[in-house]
Design a protein around this motif. Structure first.
Motif, PDB file in Angstrom:
ATOM      1  N   VAL A 150       0.832  -1.203   0.000  1.00 20.49           N
ATOM      2  CA  VAL A 150       0.000   0.000   0.000  1.00 20.49           C
ATOM      3  C   VAL A 150       0.868   1.255   0.000  1.00 20.49           C
ATOM      4  CG1 VAL A 150      -1.688   1.331   1.326  1.00 20.49           C
ATOM      5  CG2 VAL A 150      -1.967  -1.139   1.080  1.00 20.49           C
ATOM      6  N   ILE A 151       1.933   1.248   0.802  1.00 17.95           N
ATOM      7  CA  ILE A 151       2.831   2.402   0.853  1.00 17.95           C
ATOM      8  C   ILE A 151       3.489   2.645  -0.499  1.00 17.95           C
ATOM      9  CG2 ILE A 151       5.008   3.244   1.835  1.00 17.95           C
ATOM     10  CD1 ILE A 151       4.193   1.898   4.467  1.00 17.95           C
ATOM     11  N   LEU A 152       3.906   1.575  -1.160  1.00 16.49           N
ATOM     12  CA  LEU A 152       4.543   1.721  -2.469  1.00 16.49           C
ATOM     13  C   LEU A 152       3.555   2.239  -3.515  1.00 16.49           C
ATOM     14  CD1 LEU A 152       6.826  -1.448  -2.548  1.00 16.49           C
ATOM     15  CD2 LEU A 152       7.557   0.942  -2.455  1.00 16.49           C
ATOM     16  N   LEU A 153       2.321   1.777  -3.472  1.00 13.04           N
ATOM     17  CA  LEU A 153       1.313   2.270  -4.411  1.00 13.04           C
ATOM     18  C   LEU A 153       1.106   3.777  -4.242  1.00 13.04           C
ATOM     19  CD1 LEU A 153      -1.399  -0.556  -4.279  1.00 13.04           C
ATOM     20  CD2 LEU A 153       0.135  -0.034  -6.175  1.00 13.04           C
ATOM     21  N   ILE A 154       1.153   4.232  -3.004  1.00 14.39           N
ATOM     22  CA  ILE A 154       1.009   5.666  -2.740  1.00 14.39           C
ATOM     23  C   ILE A 154       2.264   6.417  -3.163  1.00 14.39           C
ATOM     24  CG2 ILE A 154       0.711   7.420  -0.948  1.00 14.39           C
ATOM     25  CD1 ILE A 154      -0.868   5.297   0.656  1.00 14.39           C
ATOM     26  N   GLY A 155       3.421   5.873  -2.803  1.00 16.04           N
ATOM     27  CA  GLY A 155       4.674   6.569  -3.061  1.00 16.04           C
ATOM     28  C   GLY A 155       4.974   6.732  -4.535  1.00 16.04           C
ATOM     29  N   ILE A 156       4.684   5.727  -5.339  1.00 12.85           N
ATOM     30  CA  ILE A 156       5.014   5.784  -6.761  1.00 12.85           C
ATOM     31  C   ILE A 156       4.171   6.836  -7.475  1.00 12.85           C
ATOM     32  CG2 ILE A 156       4.962   4.454  -8.924  1.00 12.85           C
ATOM     33  CD1 ILE A 156       5.576   1.984  -7.108  1.00 12.85           C
ATOM     34  N   THR A 157       2.969   7.102  -6.968  1.00  8.56           N
ATOM     35  CA  THR A 157       2.124   8.148  -7.567  1.00  8.56           C
ATOM     36  C   THR A 157       2.254   9.481  -6.840  1.00  8.56           C
ATOM     37  OG1 THR A 157       0.228   7.543  -6.167  1.00  8.56           O
ATOM     38  CG2 THR A 157       0.441   6.414  -8.288  1.00  8.56           C
ATOM     39  N   GLY A 158       3.012   9.518  -5.768  1.00  4.42           N
ATOM     40  CA  GLY A 158       3.132  10.747  -4.996  1.00  4.42           C
ATOM     41  C   GLY A 158       1.846  11.132  -4.282  1.00  4.42           C
ATOM     42  N   GLY A 159       0.963  10.163  -4.072  1.00  2.00           N
ATOM     43  CA  GLY A 159      -0.309  10.461  -3.408  1.00  2.00           C
ATOM     44  C   GLY A 159      -1.241  11.313  -4.257  1.00  2.00           C
ATOM     45  N   LEU A 160      -0.977  11.397  -5.557  1.00  3.10           N
ATOM     46  CA  LEU A 160      -1.752  12.268  -6.440  1.00  3.10           C
ATOM     47  C   LEU A 160      -3.244  11.942  -6.424  1.00  3.10           C
ATOM     48  CD1 LEU A 160      -1.783  14.434  -8.718  1.00  3.10           C
ATOM     49  CD2 LEU A 160      -1.372  12.553 -10.338  1.00  3.10           C
ATOM     50  N   HIS A 161      -3.568  10.666  -6.497  1.00  2.00           N
ATOM     51  CA  HIS A 161      -4.972  10.271  -6.595  1.00  2.00           C
ATOM     52  C   HIS A 161      -5.678  10.343  -5.238  1.00  2.00           C
ATOM     53  CE1 HIS A 161      -3.242   9.219 -10.303  1.00  2.00           C
ATOM     54  NE2 HIS A 161      -2.719   8.077  -9.889  1.00  2.00           N
ATOM     55  N   LEU A 162      -4.921  10.094  -4.175  1.00  6.33           N
ATOM     56  CA  LEU A 162      -5.494  10.279  -2.842  1.00  6.33           C
ATOM     57  C   LEU A 162      -5.842  11.738  -2.601  1.00  6.33           C
ATOM     58  CD1 LEU A 162      -3.339   7.964  -0.524  1.00  6.33           C
ATOM     59  CD2 LEU A 162      -5.783   7.743  -1.020  1.00  6.33           C
ATOM     60  N   ASP A 163      -5.016  12.635  -3.125  1.00  2.87           N
ATOM     61  CA  ASP A 163      -5.311  14.062  -3.019  1.00  2.87           C
ATOM     62  C   ASP A 163      -6.627  14.383  -3.731  1.00  2.87           C
ATOM     63  OD1 ASP A 163      -4.411  16.915  -2.432  1.00  2.87           O
ATOM     64  OD2 ASP A 163      -4.623  16.987  -4.607  1.00  2.87           O
ATOM     65  N   GLY A 164      -6.822  13.775  -4.905  1.00  4.25           N
ATOM     66  CA  GLY A 164      -8.074  13.979  -5.622  1.00  4.25           C
ATOM     67  C   GLY A 164      -9.263  13.431  -4.850  1.00  4.25           C
ATOM     68  N   LEU A 165      -9.083  12.271  -4.225  1.00  3.12           N
ATOM     69  CA  LEU A 165     -10.145  11.693  -3.410  1.00  3.12           C
ATOM     70  C   LEU A 165     -10.493  12.603  -2.242  1.00  3.12           C
ATOM     71  CD1 LEU A 165     -11.972   9.226  -2.712  1.00  3.12           C
ATOM     72  CD2 LEU A 165     -10.043   8.342  -1.365  1.00  3.12           C
ATOM     73  N   ALA A 166      -9.463  13.141  -1.582  1.00  2.00           N
ATOM     74  CA  ALA A 166      -9.681  14.021  -0.435  1.00  2.00           C
ATOM     75  C   ALA A 166     -10.428  15.284  -0.844  1.00  2.00           C
ATOM     76  CB  ALA A 166      -8.348  14.377   0.207  1.00  2.00           C
ATOM     77  N   ASP A 167      -9.985  15.929  -1.922  1.00  4.64           N
ATOM     78  CA  ASP A 167     -10.643  17.159  -2.371  1.00  4.64           C
ATOM     79  C   ASP A 167     -12.080  16.891  -2.804  1.00  4.64           C
ATOM     80  OD1 ASP A 167      -8.396  18.653  -1.870  1.00  4.64           O
ATOM     81  OD2 ASP A 167      -7.642  18.571  -3.928  1.00  4.64           O
TER      82      ASP A 167
END
Length: 259
Positions: free
Chosen positions: A66-83
């Motif tokens: 899970v950490i690697l999935l986040i790290g490789i994208t820089g958390g870009l999509h999680l940021d979109g989910l949060a917004d």
């Protein structure tokens, strides 16, 4: 090839030292490569999980993936989910929701969405049968990027402005079909590589693809109703939600079908 390079540069943190013009044309032509970008995100996470599973146990292996999935994208999509969560769950006017989504300040709803997404992804990956955990890590990012193309193809951009709206409004069913074809080949190949019976692969591939497509299209329809269209944030959210759904499908498949 330049369109693929642009997709890798934009969607991941891989250092690709090639200058590519950031244009709507390159973006639209790059849509068909989105599943391949997903595979590039998935491979290090799957490798990390396989290595950690033997050395540290499944709990740490799932966490590392899970950490690697986040790290490789820089958390870009999680940021979109949060917004997206901050905007939609504010229950304000359309204009105010779009303003909230553009605000860089993270609200309570955004924090909750990110925490839940990470926890649920970890819990699902931890619960998948050992035989299915690694292929699930490989498949989910591919399906998530395929789903984003459907999300972009079935709604117009919510804001009246240039930039990301240019490529969203030019993305259509042709790009979605090409991305789906690419995803079908990649997912089918992963399943065959992992020893799934060849006669089962076509049906299993459909089972993996149809729910994320339905989610992405349905989410686009919901965004049109609430926001007047989709945004870069909802595109990121569609990836995260589709990945979560894909992990859930993998849990069911290896528990009840391939057990």
């Amino acid at each position: 090839m330049r369109a693929l390079i642009l997709m890798i540069q934009f969607m991941t943190r891989y250092p690709v030292p090639i200058a590519v013009d950031f244009t709507a044309d390159h973006f639209v032509r790059g849509m068909k490569w989105m599943p391949l970008v997903g595979l590039l995100v998935a491979v290090p996470a799957a490798a990390g999980m396989m290595l950690a599973d033997g050395l540290l146990g499944r709990d740490m292996a799932a966490l590392i993936a899970v950490i690697l999935l986040i790290g490789i994208t820089g958390g870009l999509h999680l940021d979109g989910l949060a917004d997206t969560a901050d905007g939609l769950f504010s229950y304000r006017s359309r204009e105010r929701m779009l303003e909230i989504m553009r605000d860089s300040t993270l609200g309570v709803n955004g924090v909750i969405a990110v925490v839940l997404a990470i926890l649920v992804k970890y819990a699902l990956l931890r619960a998948i049968a050992p035989a299915g955990a690694t292929p699930a890590v490989l498949v989910a990012p591919v399906l998530g990027r395929m789903a984003l193309v459907w999300h972009a193809a079935t709604a117009r951009y919510a804001r009246e402005e240039r930039g990301i709206g240019d490529f969203v409004n030019q993305t259509g069913r042709t790009q979605a079909a090409l991305a789906t074809l690419s995803s079908l080949v990649l997912v089918g190949g992963i399943l065959v590589l992992w020893g799934i019976p060849f006669s089962t692969v076509p049906w299993l591939t459909l089972v993996f693809h149809l729910p994320p497509i339905a989610l992405a299209v349905g989410f686009a329809a919901y965004a049109r109703k609430r926001l007047g269209g989709i945004t870069g944030d909802t595109i990121g959210a569609s990836i995260e939600l589709s990945e979560l759904l894909s992990f859930f499908i993998a849990l069911l498949v290896w528990k009840y079908w391939l057990a």
